[in-house]
Design a protein around this motif. Structure first.
Motif, PDB file in Angstrom:
ATOM      1  N   LEU A  14     -21.685   5.014   7.271  1.00 41.66           N
ATOM      2  CA  LEU A  14     -20.856   4.146   6.436  1.00 41.66           C
ATOM      3  C   LEU A  14     -21.707   3.535   5.320  1.00 41.66           C
ATOM      4  O   LEU A  14     -21.207   3.245   4.236  1.00 41.66           O
ATOM      5  CB  LEU A  14     -20.244   3.044   7.312  1.00 41.66           C
ATOM      6  CG  LEU A  14     -19.045   2.270   6.778  1.00 41.66           C
ATOM      7  CD1 LEU A  14     -17.929   3.192   6.334  1.00 41.66           C
ATOM      8  CD2 LEU A  14     -18.520   1.314   7.849  1.00 41.66           C
ATOM      9  N   LEU A 268      -6.813  -1.360   5.821  1.00 38.42           N
ATOM     10  CA  LEU A 268      -7.646  -0.870   6.924  1.00 38.42           C
ATOM     11  C   LEU A 268      -7.205  -1.551   8.215  1.00 38.42           C
ATOM     12  O   LEU A 268      -7.048  -2.779   8.237  1.00 38.42           O
ATOM     13  CB  LEU A 268      -9.116  -1.204   6.660  1.00 38.42           C
ATOM     14  CG  LEU A 268      -9.670  -0.811   5.287  1.00 38.42           C
ATOM     15  CD1 LEU A 268     -11.101  -1.301   5.142  1.00 38.42           C
ATOM     16  CD2 LEU A 268      -9.609   0.699   5.099  1.00 38.42           C
ATOM     17  N   HIS A 424     -12.261   4.566   0.245  1.00 34.82           N
ATOM     18  CA  HIS A 424     -12.351   3.627   1.361  1.00 34.82           C
ATOM     19  C   HIS A 424     -11.495   4.060   2.553  1.00 34.82           C
ATOM     20  O   HIS A 424     -11.881   3.837   3.696  1.00 34.82           O
ATOM     21  CB  HIS A 424     -11.941   2.224   0.899  1.00 34.82           C
ATOM     22  CG  HIS A 424     -12.864   1.673  -0.158  1.00 34.82           C
ATOM     23  ND1 HIS A 424     -12.462   1.483  -1.465  1.00 34.82           N
ATOM     24  CD2 HIS A 424     -14.153   1.325  -0.106  1.00 34.82           C
ATOM     25  CE1 HIS A 424     -13.489   1.015  -2.162  1.00 34.82           C
ATOM     26  NE2 HIS A 424     -14.526   0.913  -1.371  1.00 34.82           N
ATOM     27  N   TRP A 428     -13.118   4.706   6.189  1.00 33.05           N
ATOM     28  CA  TRP A 428     -12.655   3.970   7.363  1.00 33.05           C
ATOM     29  C   TRP A 428     -12.286   4.931   8.485  1.00 33.05           C
ATOM     30  O   TRP A 428     -12.567   4.700   9.658  1.00 33.05           O
ATOM     31  CB  TRP A 428     -11.467   3.079   6.988  1.00 33.05           C
ATOM     32  CG  TRP A 428     -11.085   2.161   8.103  1.00 33.05           C
ATOM     33  CD1 TRP A 428      -9.930   2.171   8.823  1.00 33.05           C
ATOM     34  CD2 TRP A 428     -11.884   1.094   8.637  1.00 33.05           C
ATOM     35  NE1 TRP A 428      -9.949   1.189   9.770  1.00 33.05           N
ATOM     36  CE2 TRP A 428     -11.146   0.504   9.678  1.00 33.05           C
ATOM     37  CE3 TRP A 428     -13.152   0.596   8.338  1.00 33.05           C
ATOM     38  CZ2 TRP A 428     -11.633  -0.557  10.428  1.00 33.05           C
ATOM     39  CZ3 TRP A 428     -13.635  -0.470   9.081  1.00 33.05           C
ATOM     40  CH2 TRP A 428     -12.879  -1.038  10.106  1.00 33.05           C
ATOM     41  N   HIS A 431     -15.617   6.316   9.899  1.00 31.44           N
ATOM     42  CA  HIS A 431     -16.301   5.265  10.653  1.00 31.44           C
ATOM     43  C   HIS A 431     -15.620   5.104  12.017  1.00 31.44           C
ATOM     44  O   HIS A 431     -16.273   5.065  13.065  1.00 31.44           O
ATOM     45  CB  HIS A 431     -16.252   3.940   9.875  1.00 31.44           C
ATOM     46  CG  HIS A 431     -16.513   2.735  10.724  1.00 31.44           C
ATOM     47  ND1 HIS A 431     -17.776   2.419  11.185  1.00 31.44           N
ATOM     48  CD2 HIS A 431     -15.680   1.788  11.241  1.00 31.44           C
ATOM     49  CE1 HIS A 431     -17.702   1.321  11.927  1.00 31.44           C
ATOM     50  NE2 HIS A 431     -16.444   0.926  11.984  1.00 31.44           N
ATOM     51  N   PRO A 451     -11.780  -4.525  10.664  1.00 36.84           N
ATOM     52  CA  PRO A 451     -12.454  -4.629   9.374  1.00 36.84           C
ATOM     53  C   PRO A 451     -13.231  -5.928   9.216  1.00 36.84           C
ATOM     54  O   PRO A 451     -12.783  -6.985   9.680  1.00 36.84           O
ATOM     55  CB  PRO A 451     -11.311  -4.559   8.358  1.00 36.84           C
ATOM     56  CG  PRO A 451     -10.179  -3.933   9.104  1.00 36.84           C
ATOM     57  CD  PRO A 451     -10.331  -4.319  10.529  1.00 36.84           C
ATOM     58  N   ILE A 455     -16.429  -2.940   2.609  1.00 34.03           N
ATOM     59  CA  ILE A 455     -16.608  -1.557   3.033  1.00 34.03           C
ATOM     60  C   ILE A 455     -17.204  -0.790   1.863  1.00 34.03           C
ATOM     61  O   ILE A 455     -16.858  -1.027   0.731  1.00 34.03           O
ATOM     62  CB  ILE A 455     -15.303  -0.904   3.530  1.00 34.03           C
ATOM     63  CG1 ILE A 455     -15.557   0.530   3.975  1.00 34.03           C
ATOM     64  CG2 ILE A 455     -14.212  -0.976   2.470  1.00 34.03           C
ATOM     65  CD1 ILE A 455     -14.392   1.177   4.722  1.00 34.03           C
TER      66      ILE A 455
END
Ligand code: FES
Ligand code: FE
Length: 455
Positions: A14, A268, A424, A428, A431, A451, A455
């Motif tokens: 990330l 997210l 993003h 996400w 990750h 979250p 990010i």
């Protein structure tokens, strides 16, 4: 095989926005995905409108388990494995229908619609009446639950309740369909296979960088629908002139939810759910009309933030809700093959012609005859193929657009990033994928997929 957590952390960074290509091709990683993601997560099975009457069933897939989702006589829904308790044959070959019972075509064991073993040929003669039928029914899926008519199942009896798993982000994704009326699935699920890894087909749904290039051939002939660019507008679409940094080529009004000069919003959510794409106010030139969001009902159903989120939701791992009022599953078959299913939704109260029109438009865009998905499928297949070479594999996938610049705004129960086109949503997803792959307990998994500030 057990990959150490440190090895998993090396596969997805990330911090650097890098993904190791091994995750798209390694059969051992695929097997671990089956165990640690698909055998645990809640997975979409079908919509309740597909099985309204007792005995109605729909055959769905959880990981590589085929499951029969069946409406019971008391109105409840059960899901059970489509494999005979005797020696494994499938007890149902139809994709959907209505059954009074399920008869295995191998030796003839028969099961009720609740999965109970009713009939065994030769029960008295060959088994001496000694077989305990109560122990040999169809195996039940550990948990089955519905949210606003969307039915999910999980193989994990210890998984949190469905609504908690979905969280605000996952629920908002499903609300994007449910809030549009009395929604039903159009008969006929489109199914086809693309030669790609499932994660490439998933991360693309957050990718608003590619349409101008990948789908140029679909936009130019104007086959996308009534509000696709007209001839005069099409002339303006010249790839050499496209300024993707500003979004100006698509003529988007540059207004984000908070009034800043942004046109994209990425939400997210816990467990890896995410929604990525244009804000409602900036999607006027998109193919699908978003004016339904201006109604008081939409505002009430989606909330003041949710009503502005007009991108593509993904319920981790594989349930995509498309702006075309469709739901798509990306079902992993092996590391290099993904089966795509498309469910198309319409409001049952709309006039027949309007419903037919919506189905026509939906089929033109996604699915095997869809102009967009044909474009996408070629890229996904090639991106997957190029993960196999020893030298190619040394190169990492780059997801660095907007990396570290995504300030997370928490409001209305949702965590969002506003900005121009970025990566993003994909970040996400990867990750969260890595956290799932570590085999963490549910509490820990939720914690590390909640979250933070950036990010
Ligand atoms: Fe089903 Fe034998 S495998 S009856
Ligand atoms: Fe696309």
């Amino acid at each position: 095989m057990a990959l150490a957590n440190t090895e998993i952390d090396e596969l997805v960074s990330l911090e650097r926005g890098e993904v190791d290509r091994r995750i798209y091709t390694d059969p051992e990683i695929f097997e671990l995905e089956m165990q640690r993601i698909f055998a645990r997560s809640w997975l979409f099975l079908c919509h309740e409108s597909q099985i309204p009457e007792p005995g109605d069933f729909f055959q769905s897939v959880m990981g590589r388990d085929n499951v029969l989702v069946v409406r019971q006589r008391d109105g409840s829904i059960k899901a059970m494995l489509n494999t005979c308790a005797h020696r494994g044959n499938a007890v149902c070959r139809a994709e959907e229908g209505n059954a009074k019972n399920f008869l295995c075509t191998y030796h003839g064991w028969s099961y009720g619609i609740d999965g109970r073993l009713n009939g065994v040929p030769g029960f008295k003669t060959f088994y001496d009446g000694q077989l305990d039928k109560s122990r040999h029914g169809l195996a039940q899926v550990a948990q089955v639950a519905s949210y606003k008519g969307f039915t999910f199942g999980t193989h994990d009896a210890s998984a949190p309740p469905l609504e908690e798993f979905l969280g605000a982000t996952g629920r908002l994704g499903l609300d994007q369909i449910a809030a549009r009326g009395d929604m039903v699935v159009v008969p006929g699920i489109q199914k086809f296979i693309i030669d790609c890894n499932w994660k490439i087909a998933v991360d693309n749904l957050f990718d608003w960088y590619h349409p101008q290039v990948t789908h140029a051939s679909a936009f130019q002939p104007g086959v996308m629908g009534t509000d696709a660019p007209n001839a005069a507008e099409r002339e303006k679409i010249d790839l050499s002139e496209v300024n993707m940094d500003s979004g100006a080529a698509l003529d988007l009004p540059a207004t984000g939810i908070s009034g800043t000069k942004f046109d994209q919003v990425v939400v997210l959510g816990e467990y890896g759910h995410a929604i990525g794409g244009p804000t409602a106010s900036s999607s006027g030139s998109a193919v699908f009309d978003q004016t339904w969001r201006t109604t008081a009902q939409a505002r009430a159903a989606l909330g003041p933030v949710g009503v502005e989120v007009a991108g593509h939701p993904n319920i981790f791992p594989t349930t995509w809700i498309a702006v075309s009022v469709q739901l798509s599953l990306r079902i992993p078959r092996d590391p290099g093959h993904t089966e795509i299913w498309w469910f198309t939704f319409v409001d049952r109260n709309l006039p027949r012609e309007t419903r037919d029109f919506m189905v026509t438009i939906a089929s033109r865009i996604f699915g095997p005859g869809g102009v967009l998905e044909q474009d996408d499928g070629e890229n996904w297949a090639q991106a997957t193929a190029q993960t196999r070479g020893i030298a190619s594999r040394r190169m990492k996938h780059q997801l660095t657009m907007g990396l570290g610049r995504g300030k997370i705004i928490k409001e209305g129960g949702l965590s969002r990033v506003e900005g121009l086109t970025g990566e993003h949503g994909q970040l996400w997803t990867y990750h969260s994928w890595a956290q799932w792959m570590k085999g963490l307990g549910w509490d820990e998994l939720k914690k590390v997929t909640t979250p933070g500030d950036f990010i």
